[in-house]
Structures are given as C-alpha cells and as structure tokens.
Scaffold this motif. Structure first.
Motif, mmCIF file in Angstrom:
data_model
loop_
_atom_site.group_PDB
_atom_site.id
_atom_site.type_symbol
_atom_site.label_atom_id
_atom_site.label_comp_id
_atom_site.label_asym_id
_atom_site.label_seq_id
_atom_site.Cartn_x
_atom_site.Cartn_y
_atom_site.Cartn_z
ATOM 1 N N ARG A 187 9.030 -3.361 -26.875
ATOM 2 C CA ARG A 187 9.725 -2.099 -26.590
ATOM 3 C C ARG A 187 8.735 -1.004 -26.252
ATOM 4 N NH1 ARG A 187 12.688 0.305 -30.996
ATOM 5 N NH2 ARG A 187 13.374 1.778 -29.382
ATOM 6 N N VAL A 188 7.650 -0.935 -27.014
ATOM 7 C CA VAL A 188 6.633 0.081 -26.762
ATOM 8 C C VAL A 188 5.998 -0.128 -25.390
ATOM 9 C CG1 VAL A 188 4.448 1.057 -27.560
ATOM 10 C CG2 VAL A 188 6.163 0.320 -29.232
ATOM 11 N N VAL A 189 5.623 -1.363 -25.111
ATOM 12 C CA VAL A 189 4.963 -1.679 -23.842
ATOM 13 C C VAL A 189 5.884 -1.405 -22.665
ATOM 14 C CG1 VAL A 189 4.047 -3.576 -22.450
ATOM 15 C CG2 VAL A 189 3.371 -3.351 -24.848
ATOM 16 N N GLU A 190 7.153 -1.716 -22.813
ATOM 17 C CA GLU A 190 8.101 -1.503 -21.717
ATOM 18 C C GLU A 190 8.176 -0.041 -21.314
ATOM 19 O OE1 GLU A 190 12.826 -2.313 -20.663
ATOM 20 O OE2 GLU A 190 12.077 -2.631 -22.688
ATOM 21 N N VAL A 191 8.216 0.852 -22.293
ATOM 22 C CA VAL A 191 8.279 2.285 -21.997
ATOM 23 C C VAL A 191 7.011 2.738 -21.286
ATOM 24 C CG1 VAL A 191 8.366 4.584 -23.018
ATOM 25 C CG2 VAL A 191 9.835 2.771 -23.906
ATOM 26 N N ILE A 192 5.851 2.299 -21.784
ATOM 27 C CA ILE A 192 4.576 2.714 -21.194
ATOM 28 C C ILE A 192 4.459 2.224 -19.765
ATOM 29 C CG2 ILE A 192 2.066 2.475 -21.358
ATOM 30 C CD1 ILE A 192 2.373 2.360 -24.375
ATOM 31 N N LEU A 193 4.843 0.982 -19.520
ATOM 32 C CA LEU A 193 4.728 0.424 -18.176
ATOM 33 C C LEU A 193 5.619 1.161 -17.179
ATOM 34 C CD1 LEU A 193 4.503 -3.430 -18.790
ATOM 35 C CD2 LEU A 193 2.718 -1.911 -17.960
ATOM 36 N N LYS A 194 6.782 1.567 -17.627
ATOM 37 C CA LYS A 194 7.673 2.293 -16.722
ATOM 38 C C LYS A 194 7.040 3.615 -16.298
ATOM 39 C CE LYS A 194 12.135 0.395 -18.164
ATOM 40 N NZ LYS A 194 13.441 0.683 -18.808
ATOM 41 N N ILE A 195 6.421 4.316 -17.239
ATOM 42 C CA ILE A 195 5.779 5.592 -16.924
ATOM 43 C C ILE A 195 4.581 5.365 -16.015
ATOM 44 C CG2 ILE A 195 4.547 7.562 -17.867
ATOM 45 C CD1 ILE A 195 7.472 7.686 -18.428
ATOM 46 N N ILE A 196 3.754 4.366 -16.346
ATOM 47 C CA ILE A 196 2.548 4.092 -15.570
ATOM 48 C C ILE A 196 2.900 3.647 -14.161
ATOM 49 C CG2 ILE A 196 0.547 2.585 -15.351
ATOM 50 C CD1 ILE A 196 0.191 4.764 -17.390
ATOM 51 N N ASP A 197 3.896 2.774 -14.019
ATOM 52 C CA ASP A 197 4.300 2.315 -12.689
ATOM 53 C C ASP A 197 4.782 3.483 -11.839
ATOM 54 O OD1 ASP A 197 3.653 -0.256 -13.240
ATOM 55 O OD2 ASP A 197 5.686 -0.925 -13.682
ATOM 56 N N LEU A 198 5.536 4.392 -12.450
ATOM 57 C CA LEU A 198 6.006 5.560 -11.719
ATOM 58 C C LEU A 198 4.831 6.416 -11.275
ATOM 59 C CD1 LEU A 198 8.337 7.354 -10.763
ATOM 60 C CD2 LEU A 198 8.342 8.413 -13.034
ATOM 61 N N PHE A 199 3.849 6.567 -12.151
ATOM 62 C CA PHE A 199 2.660 7.352 -11.819
ATOM 63 C C PHE A 199 1.891 6.718 -10.669
ATOM 64 C CE2 PHE A 199 -1.982 7.522 -12.506
ATOM 65 C CZ PHE A 199 -2.194 8.855 -12.159
ATOM 66 N N LEU A 200 1.708 5.397 -10.731
ATOM 67 C CA LEU A 200 0.919 4.721 -9.703
ATOM 68 C C LEU A 200 1.624 4.734 -8.351
ATOM 69 C CD1 LEU A 200 -0.467 1.678 -11.728
ATOM 70 C CD2 LEU A 200 -1.716 3.681 -10.944
ATOM 71 N N VAL A 201 2.945 4.566 -8.357
ATOM 72 C CA VAL A 201 3.685 4.629 -7.098
ATOM 73 C C VAL A 201 3.570 6.031 -6.498
ATOM 74 C CG1 VAL A 201 5.978 4.566 -6.071
ATOM 75 C CG2 VAL A 201 5.273 2.760 -7.644
ATOM 76 N N THR A 202 3.682 7.058 -7.346
ATOM 77 C CA THR A 202 3.501 8.428 -6.877
ATOM 78 C C THR A 202 2.102 8.626 -6.310
ATOM 79 O OG1 THR A 202 5.049 9.214 -8.566
ATOM 80 C CG2 THR A 202 3.609 10.850 -7.540
ATOM 81 N N LEU A 203 1.104 8.085 -7.011
ATOM 82 C CA LEU A 203 -0.271 8.188 -6.544
ATOM 83 C C LEU A 203 -0.439 7.484 -5.199
ATOM 84 C CD1 LEU A 203 -3.003 9.314 -7.499
ATOM 85 C CD2 LEU A 203 -3.510 7.065 -8.430
ATOM 86 N N THR A 204 0.268 6.387 -5.025
ATOM 87 C CA THR A 204 0.222 5.665 -3.758
ATOM 88 C C THR A 204 0.676 6.552 -2.600
ATOM 89 O OG1 THR A 204 0.665 3.558 -4.846
ATOM 90 C CG2 THR A 204 1.149 3.692 -2.513
ATOM 91 N N PHE A 205 1.794 7.233 -2.795
ATOM 92 C CA PHE A 205 2.291 8.106 -1.741
ATOM 93 C C PHE A 205 1.323 9.256 -1.478
ATOM 94 C CE2 PHE A 205 6.863 6.749 -2.885
ATOM 95 C CZ PHE A 205 6.753 5.677 -2.039
ATOM 96 N N VAL A 206 0.706 9.772 -2.529
ATOM 97 C CA VAL A 206 -0.262 10.851 -2.351
ATOM 98 C C VAL A 206 -1.421 10.375 -1.487
ATOM 99 C CG1 VAL A 206 -1.954 12.302 -3.519
ATOM 100 C CG2 VAL A 206 0.342 12.049 -4.473
ATOM 101 N N PHE A 207 -1.937 9.162 -1.789
ATOM 102 C CA PHE A 207 -3.018 8.613 -0.982
ATOM 103 C C PHE A 207 -2.583 8.439 0.469
ATOM 104 C CE2 PHE A 207 -5.221 7.116 -4.892
ATOM 105 C CZ PHE A 207 -6.472 7.616 -4.587
ATOM 106 N N SER A 208 -1.371 7.955 0.664
ATOM 107 C CA SER A 208 -0.900 7.744 2.036
ATOM 108 C C SER A 208 -0.759 9.068 2.773
ATOM 109 C CB SER A 208 0.439 6.995 2.025
ATOM 110 O OG SER A 208 1.453 7.779 1.427
ATOM 111 N N TYR A 209 -0.321 10.108 2.066
ATOM 112 C CA TYR A 209 -0.238 11.427 2.698
ATOM 113 C C TYR A 209 -1.622 11.906 3.117
ATOM 114 C CZ TYR A 209 4.345 11.561 0.447
ATOM 115 O OH TYR A 209 5.599 11.285 0.028
ATOM 116 N N LEU A 210 -2.608 11.759 2.209
ATOM 117 C CA LEU A 210 -3.963 12.219 2.514
ATOM 118 C C LEU A 210 -4.520 11.485 3.732
ATOM 119 C CD1 LEU A 210 -5.473 12.485 -1.078
ATOM 120 C CD2 LEU A 210 -4.749 14.345 0.409
#
Length: 300
Positions: A187-210
């Motif tokens: 349960r703990v890991v599932e919550v953390i992974l959801k937040i991290i995945d969202l962060f990394l996907v957002t970071l991906t778009f930022v890199f693509s914009y740059l």
C-alpha cells in the motif's frame, strides 16, 4: 559500550524493544555505572534522613517495565529481521527510480534498520508523497528537524554546512514497524509510485518543451512527412531519457507505456494539423508551436 565508554539505548514506544518509555545506559566502567544509578535515584546521600549534596533525578525504570523489556530480548532477532525485511522491500520496489536515495550499510556494519528513510529530489515531492500517504491513513514523517532550526534555539550559535537542512527538507521516514502485515508495505509503495510516475511524466513533457523551444522546425505542409517523425521521436526519446518508463512498467504494466506513447504521437499529429490549419486560415493570432504543444499535452 562497545566502541565508547558509555552507550545510551532508547526503549520508547516506537523502538524495536520497548518498555513504553525510558531507556538504558550501558557501560563496562563500574564507577560510571554507580554514578549513573546514584544520579537516577534522586542522588540521595548515605544518611538516615533525606540529604542531597548533588542535584538528582527520578529516572528509575520500574521492575514491571524492565521485565517487559527483558522479555522482548528473546525475540529481538526476529524483530530486527522484520525491520531489515521492510527496508529490502522498499529498496526493491523503489530503488530503481532515479531521485530516490536509500541509506546503505557501511562496509563491515550490520544495521538493525529500525527506521527506513528515503531522500527525495525536493521538499515539494516529499510533501506531495507525505500528504498523499496521510490522505489514505498511512503515517509518514519528515526527517528530524535540526536543533539549530528549532524555535527554542533560534538565538543560539550553530556551526553547520547545510547538510542537516538538506536532509530535513528531502528526507521522509516510511512505516517501518516490526508488525507490518503483508498488505501494508505494498500500500505504501503503491502511493509513492503513483506520485513519482506523475512527476516523471510531467518532467518528460517539460524536457520535450525545452527541446522543441530550442529546435526550429518548419511546419510547411510539403515537409510534413519529414517533420512528423522528428516530433514523435523527440517525445519518445525524452520520455525514455527521464526514466519514467521504469516506474510505469514495474507498477502497472507495459500496456500503459503503449498508451502513453500513443498519446504523445497523437498530440504531435494534432499539433501539426493545428499549425497548418492556422497558417491557411489565420484563425488564431499569435498561435505558436510551443504553445500548441503545451495545450494539447495538457488536455491529454
């Protein structure tokens, strides 16, 4: 003590061995031991009346609580094994993610892993995870606030180099009890992974914009077939570079990677279509490629 003259142990309620509070002082020096007992039992002088030549304290542990603590010594190996198992589970599930740091054992050392703590890339991500865990009734805490940052010591001198502040801002203490069940850690890991995945996907778009901001692409219709693979390739490569595919594959499945890749491709196609349409009809004054990418990706 084993590597010092005196060792101090805590038996607080959240420790591996607990007497609900208090602790113990360990030493091989008989004089130190007798002095400590003297001070902990009100520092009474050897007299028939109450007489004190030293300031003493009432720090004695009752025999009942001491018996509870001694009884737990019989299972201390099992509890240490459980704590170490908690750490290994967290590290196995989260250690592959770039930006999450674990405290490794020093060579020749054997940690009881009383508390599993991780370091996040920033205080914002740490707080997002902590608050999300809290919202589903999972307790986690930041690392201990440095003493020189405590209000009661704000006027005291401190000699620091920024390390303690950095650990406090980025550190998170995860649930680490010896009695955690088989369903608790996932349960703990599932919550953390959801937040991290969202962060990394957002970071991906930022890199693509740059990348797109710094790469001049001519969106003439006759060059569409040449430019389309470039747009799709930039999105896919930036997605891979950020490492977001690792967390998605381990947490959900390859199918999600396929869907996200399709979304990137679709957004690129729509972007090119809008740019060409705007050039032909001029219905959106000031419409630019980077802005269109941001809008389309945000919608997706």
């Amino acid at each position: 003590g084993t590597f010092g003259d005196i060792a101090v142990l805590s038996f607080n309620g959240n420790k591996i061995i607990t007497t609900s509070g208090g602790g113990a002082l360990v030493t091989r020096n008989k004089n130190y031991k007798e002095k400590a007992v003297f001070l902990a039992t009100q520092a009474r002088d050897n007299a028939p009346h109450y007489q004190h030549s030293n300031i003493g304290y009432n720090y004695r542990m009752s025999n009942v609580l001491a018996g509870i603590g001694r009884g737990q010594m019989e299972v201390i190996d099992d509890r240490v094994a459980a704590r170490r198992s908690n750490f290994e589970y967290y590290k196995q599930k989260l250690g592959h993610i770039s930006g999450i740091e674990f405290l490794e054992e020093m060579r020749g050392m054997y940690s009881n892993r009383w508390l599993t703590c991780i370091l996040m890339p920033s205080v914002q991500i740490r707080e997002n995870i902590r608050l999300k865990l809290q919202s589903v009734d999972i307790e986690s805490r930041p690392l201990w606030k440095p003493m020189h940052l405590q209000p009661v010591f704000e006027y005291c001198d401190s000699y620091v180099d920024g390390t303690s502040e950095d650990l406090f801002e980025r550190g998170l203490c995860l649930p680490s009890g010896s009695n955690l069940g088989l369903d608790d850690l996932p349960r703990v890991v599932e919550v953390i992974l959801k937040i991290i995945d969202l962060f990394l996907v957002t970071l991906t778009f930022v890199f693509s914009y740059l990348i797109r901001f710094n790469l001049t692409l001519n969106f003439d219709s006759d060059k569409l077939l040449l430019q389309l693979p470039i747009i799709i390739g930039i999105g896919a490569i930036s997605f891979l570079i950020t490492g977001s595919y690792k967390g998605v594959i381990r947490h959900t499945g390859v199918r999600d990677v396929y869907n996200i890749f399709n979304a990137i491709c679709l957004s690129s196609i729509i972007t090119i279509f809008l740019v060409i349409l705007n050039r032909e009809m001029d219905f959106m004054e000031g419409f630019t490629v980077p802005l269109s990418i941001i809008i389309i990706h945000s919608l997706l």
